[in-house]
Scaffold this motif. Structure first.
Motif, short mmCIF file in Angstrom:
data_model
loop_
_atom_site.label_atom_id
_atom_site.label_comp_id
_atom_site.label_asym_id
_atom_site.label_seq_id
_atom_site.Cartn_x
_atom_site.Cartn_y
_atom_site.Cartn_z
N LEU A 504 7.24 -8.87 -29.65
CA LEU A 504 6.74 -7.42 -29.64
C LEU A 504 5.38 -7.50 -30.25
O LEU A 504 5.35 -8.05 -31.46
CB LEU A 504 7.61 -6.38 -30.50
N SER A 505 4.25 -7.40 -29.40
CA SER A 505 2.97 -7.20 -30.06
C SER A 505 2.26 -6.13 -29.64
O SER A 505 2.34 -5.28 -28.76
CB SER A 505 2.28 -8.63 -29.43
N ALA A 506 1.48 -5.68 -30.87
CA ALA A 506 0.92 -4.37 -30.78
C ALA A 506 0.00 -4.45 -29.56
O ALA A 506 -0.30 -3.30 -28.86
CB ALA A 506 0.28 -4.08 -31.91
N GLN A 507 -0.86 -5.48 -29.07
CA GLN A 507 -1.92 -5.79 -28.18
C GLN A 507 -1.24 -5.52 -27.01
O GLN A 507 -1.48 -4.97 -25.84
CB GLN A 507 -2.48 -6.96 -28.44
N ALA A 510 2.22 -2.86 -23.37
CA ALA A 510 2.50 -2.40 -22.07
C ALA A 510 3.39 -3.55 -21.57
O ALA A 510 4.39 -3.31 -20.98
CB ALA A 510 1.32 -2.12 -21.32
N GLN A 511 3.00 -5.07 -21.82
CA GLN A 511 3.47 -6.01 -21.39
C GLN A 511 4.90 -5.98 -21.66
O GLN A 511 5.81 -6.04 -21.24
CB GLN A 511 2.78 -7.25 -21.90
N LEU A 516 10.81 -5.87 -21.17
CA LEU A 516 11.76 -5.24 -21.61
C LEU A 516 12.69 -4.67 -20.40
O LEU A 516 13.84 -4.71 -20.34
CB LEU A 516 11.52 -4.34 -22.70
N ALA A 517 11.75 -3.81 -19.59
CA ALA A 517 12.54 -3.36 -18.50
C ALA A 517 13.33 -4.46 -17.49
O ALA A 517 14.38 -4.20 -17.25
CB ALA A 517 11.45 -2.48 -17.66
N LYS A 518 12.65 -5.65 -17.29
CA LYS A 518 13.09 -6.66 -16.52
C LYS A 518 14.48 -7.18 -17.40
O LYS A 518 15.43 -7.71 -16.57
CB LYS A 518 12.06 -7.62 -16.48
N THR A 519 14.16 -7.44 -18.53
CA THR A 519 15.40 -8.05 -19.18
C THR A 519 16.49 -6.76 -19.20
O THR A 519 17.82 -7.58 -18.87
CB THR A 519 14.93 -8.00 -20.65
N ILE A 520 16.39 -5.77 -19.29
CA ILE A 520 17.37 -4.88 -19.13
C ILE A 520 18.10 -4.66 -17.76
O ILE A 520 19.07 -4.71 -17.67
CB ILE A 520 17.09 -3.55 -19.55
N GLU A 521 17.13 -4.77 -16.95
CA GLU A 521 17.65 -4.83 -15.43
C GLU A 521 18.64 -6.11 -15.28
O GLU A 521 19.46 -5.90 -14.56
CB GLU A 521 16.43 -5.12 -14.49
N SER A 522 18.24 -7.23 -15.69
CA SER A 522 18.98 -8.31 -15.43
C SER A 522 20.29 -8.28 -16.27
O SER A 522 21.40 -8.85 -15.89
CB SER A 522 18.17 -9.88 -15.84
#
Lengths: 535, 225
Positions: A504-507, A510-511, A516-522
């Motif tokens: 998790l990085s502040a910069q 968005a990435q 995370l969305a991809k991880t959750i999808e998988s």
């Protein structure tokens, strides 16, 4: 070391002996470090509730205190002390604006009634303490209103009256009877009160003029200005606590068990300097209190000081060094040396007797040792860890039973600034339940496995990277524990893929979201946890 | 200290198949130090068993100071006897003591006891002593040729010592090389001159379970002066 007040030594994590200097310095014994930590984690209402236990006049004290806590703050040796008073004000303003229902009044478990003469800071505090212990309390006030000097002597642009009203309302909500326009000597007398069945009477009338006190009678006590001369509000509150303790000892017959010896987590300047040099403490100046400008408006009556915004408060609270928050219970410790070996700061040492001790003057509060101790002998006495399992439980209760339930454990300290934390929460798919942890170095393998036991289908550990991590090696340890927990999941036949680590990085916020969305999808493709099918 | 490791989960699951109420009992001494028996391991193992084998079963969690002492396990007599079986994550000593003390309670091993050893760094465990009962390390520079030589040799290395490593694995140092180097450093190489004769292994396990008695400590009632 004897502090000026009786300090609360029991915590959800166990009995503590180490007290941070801010709390040691506070005459009223407010759990300063702990409410600052709650603010840092965005738990504002919990922060003000904790403050009110020792400081019923929180809004006032957040504005007019002489803040001895800040003089003693270890951070003052780094650059500037934490803006403790401003943070207290922030927490009380948060409560004022959100107007939550007051906590339920305590049950009246005691029969003996208590009369308190004078509803100033001292009397109000004693009333709150004694009501909290279960005594029926009546508060008599000569003037038409409670609040004492706070009403009479402080400029409104410093202390708006609406806030004093609120503080008093919170005290009285604890089922305390207030009789105004009732002066001792005019409308009531001590013998009358005794006849009416008050088992103890406290005189806390203040000292607006000089007068003689006669020798005290049994069951009649005096505190505050009238007993000891003029004092600061926070000292009058301390006097109220003292009085409540004395009265309760008188009524219960006998003093309470004395607390064990306490140690103060005072950090030497040269030690702090060496941490700064090594980059273990980063220079972060104090948030400046914004001042009233023409367009500014606060609380209906313009105050000179406008107050911290949420972002400012969190940023300020995160500067806290969390002094003395990890300590070893010598009775549980088996001297296995794990803490000594995992600590990146060389804090634990072997004392002369072969026991291991966490040096409270050096601890950086990263919590790595807490997660590794094999016998759970290290208490992390600050808020944030003891309620991790309940938080996960609560999150999983609210989930949609049709969707895969994914818990996202994320650092509530590091990369996410407060505004992106909100954005982070919003960006999560509805099946993902965010649970903040004050640095992921504090979670252990048992926590991770517990999440699955509670019904999670997947867990994502979102730790900060490099510069964003408050501590050396915090994320590295989180990674280690994730690795072990993955092996354990594999062994259990749940599948390692149900537990993922993600940085998790502040910069790269968005990435992070899209990763995370991809991880959750998988994870979704893995289907529901086989545990549910088994049970 | 005694070093132990968890048994594979499926073995434990198999062992507890016939029991409903299972107590996971830890030990807070040696095995806690090697992360196999402390209360955190109890918590983790209970979680794992609930997750894999939870249905219809109840898992209790407790940890005692030392499972090899009757007084400590007796403190939890009710809990132990109330369980259908105990999965002990102590060492083998603790497990035996438990089984003898509680004749009606099955005691199942959650750990494999592996050796007596040291932890030179976090997460690494090395065997250092086999409790042979007749210590010879005054002749070998303080380093044990029984525990640390695969062949238990007493008179120097075998032909498999190469470049200071043992022939069984490049990861294992040849203890005889280490003994030589250390004696050399201490100026005591002459202690290798004396040939060690055939050893009597009765002090080890060759003559059955060992026991010793300290009569001075076996006073049944206070002795009058």
């Amino acid at each position: 070391m004897t502090p000026p007040q009786a300090l609360e030594t029991s915590t959800p994590a166990g009995t503590r002996q180490v007290i941070p200097p801010c709390e040691m310095a506070c005459p009223a014994g407010i759990r300063v470090r702990d409410y600052v930590a709650l603010i840092a984690q965005g738990r504002f209402q919990e922060a003000i509730s904790l403050i009110r236990k020792r400081m019923p006049l929180a809004s006032a004290c957040g504005r007019i205190c002489y803040h001895p806590c800040e003089q003693e703050c270890n951070r003052g040796l780094v650059e500037e002390p934490i803006g403790i008073m401003h943070l207290k004000r922030f927490a009380s303003d948060f409560e004022f604006f959100h107007n939550p229902p007051p906590p339920p009044p305590p049950l009246k478990t005691k029969k003996q009634r208590v009369a308190i003469i004078g509803a100033g800071p001292c009397g109000l505090t004693a009333a709150q303490d004694l009501a909290g212990e279960g005594y029926p309390v009546a508060l008599f006030e000569a003037l038409a209103f409670a609040g004492g000097t706070l009403r009479l002597a402080i400029a409104r642009y410093r202390l708006p009256q609406a806030l004093v009203d609120w503080d008093i309302e919170m005290v009285l909500s604890q089922d305390i009877e207030l009789k105004t326009n009732t002066a001792l000597g005019r409308d009531l007398s001590l013998p009358e009160l005794q006849q009416e069945g008050y088992g103890a009477i406290l005189l806390a009338t203040g000292a607006d003029r000089s007068r003689k006190l006669s020798r005290p009678e049994a069951g009649i006590f005096a505190e505050g200005d009238m007993a000891f001369g003029h004092m600061w509000t926070v000292e009058a509150v301390a006097a109220g606590h003292r009085a409540a303790r004395t009265l309760s000892e008188h009524l219960a017959g006998g003093p309470p068990a004395p607390a064990g010896p306490l140690r103060e987590a005072r950090r030497p300047a040269e030690e702090l300097d060496s941490r700064v040099v090594r980059g273990q403490i980063r220079i972060r100046p104090r948030s400046t209190m914004p001042l009233w400008q023409k367009s500014g408006e606060a609380l209906g009556v313009a105050e000179i000081e406008v107050g911290y915004s949420e972002e400012m408060a969190i940023a300020e609270a995160r500067r806290c060094l969390c002094c003395g928050s990890a300590e070893i219970d010598p009775e549980t410790c088996i001297s296995c040396l794990t803490c000594l070996r995992v600590c990146p700061y060389e804090v634990p040492v072997i004392d002369g007797q072969g026991l291991v001790r966490i040096r409270e003057d050096r601890c950086q509060a990263c919590g790595i040792c807490v997660g590794e101790c094999p016998v759970k002998a290290i208490a992390y006495t600050m808020p944030g860890l003891e309620d991790l399992v309940p938080q996960m439980e609560a999150a999983l209760r609210e989930r949609d039973p049709q969707a895969p339930a994914v818990i996202a454990l994320y650092c509530s300290y590091g990369a996410l600034d407060p505004s992106s934390a909100t954005e982070f929460h919003r960006s999560l798919p509805p099946s993902v339940m965010p649970v903040p942890v004050p640095c992921l170095a504090k979670i252990d393998v048992a926590h991770l496995v517990k999440a699955f036991e509670l019904g999670a289908d997947g867990v994502v550990v979102a730790a900060c990277t490099g510069e964003d991590c408050q501590f050396d090696r915090g994320s590295l340890w989180a990674q280690q524990r994730v690795n072990i927990a993955r092996r354990v999941l594999g062994e259990m036949g749940l599948g390692e893929e149900r537990l993922r680590m993600q940085s998790l990085s502040a910069q790269g916020f968005a990435q992070f979201g899209s990763d995370l969305a991809k991880t959750i999808e998988s994870m979704g493709e893995l289907g529901p946890s086989p545990i549910k099918a088994r049970s | 200290m005694i070093k132990a490791q968890h048994k594979p989960l499926d073995k434990i699951v198999e062992m507890i198949a016939d029991y409903r109420k299972v107590l996971i009992l830890g030990c807070e001494t040696c095995v806690a130090v090697c992360f196999a028996g402390g209360r955190k391991e109890v918590e983790l193992m209970a979680s794992m068993l609930r997750l894999t084998n939870g249905s219809g079963k109840e898992f209790l969690e407790e940890s005692v100071k030392r499972q090899c002492e009757l007084e400590f396990i007796d403190e939890f007599k009710e809990l132990i006897e109330g369980a259908d079986a105990v999965v002990s994550i102590a060492c083998g000593v603790g497990m035996n003591v438990m089984a003898e003390r509680f004749p009606d309670t099955p005691v199942l091993p959650g750990n494999n006891t592996v050796f007596m050893g040291a932890s030179p760094e976090l997460g690494k465990f090395d065997e250092r002593c086999v409790a042979c009962g007749d210590c010879v390390i005054h002749l070998t520079g303080g380093l044990c040729p029984i525990a640390r030589c695969a062949k238990h040799l007493f008179n120097g290395p075998c032909g498999g010592s190469e470049g200071g490593r043992c022939e069984i694995s490049q990861d294992v140092p040849c203890i005889w090389q280490m003994i030589y180097d250390r004696l050399s450093r201490l100026g005591q190489l002459d202690s290798l001159e004396e040939i060690q004769g055939v050893r009597d292994w009765c002090t080890n396990d060759a003559s059955g379970p060992r026991q010793f008695i300290r009569e001075d400590l076996q006073v049944e009632s206070p002795v009058s002066p």
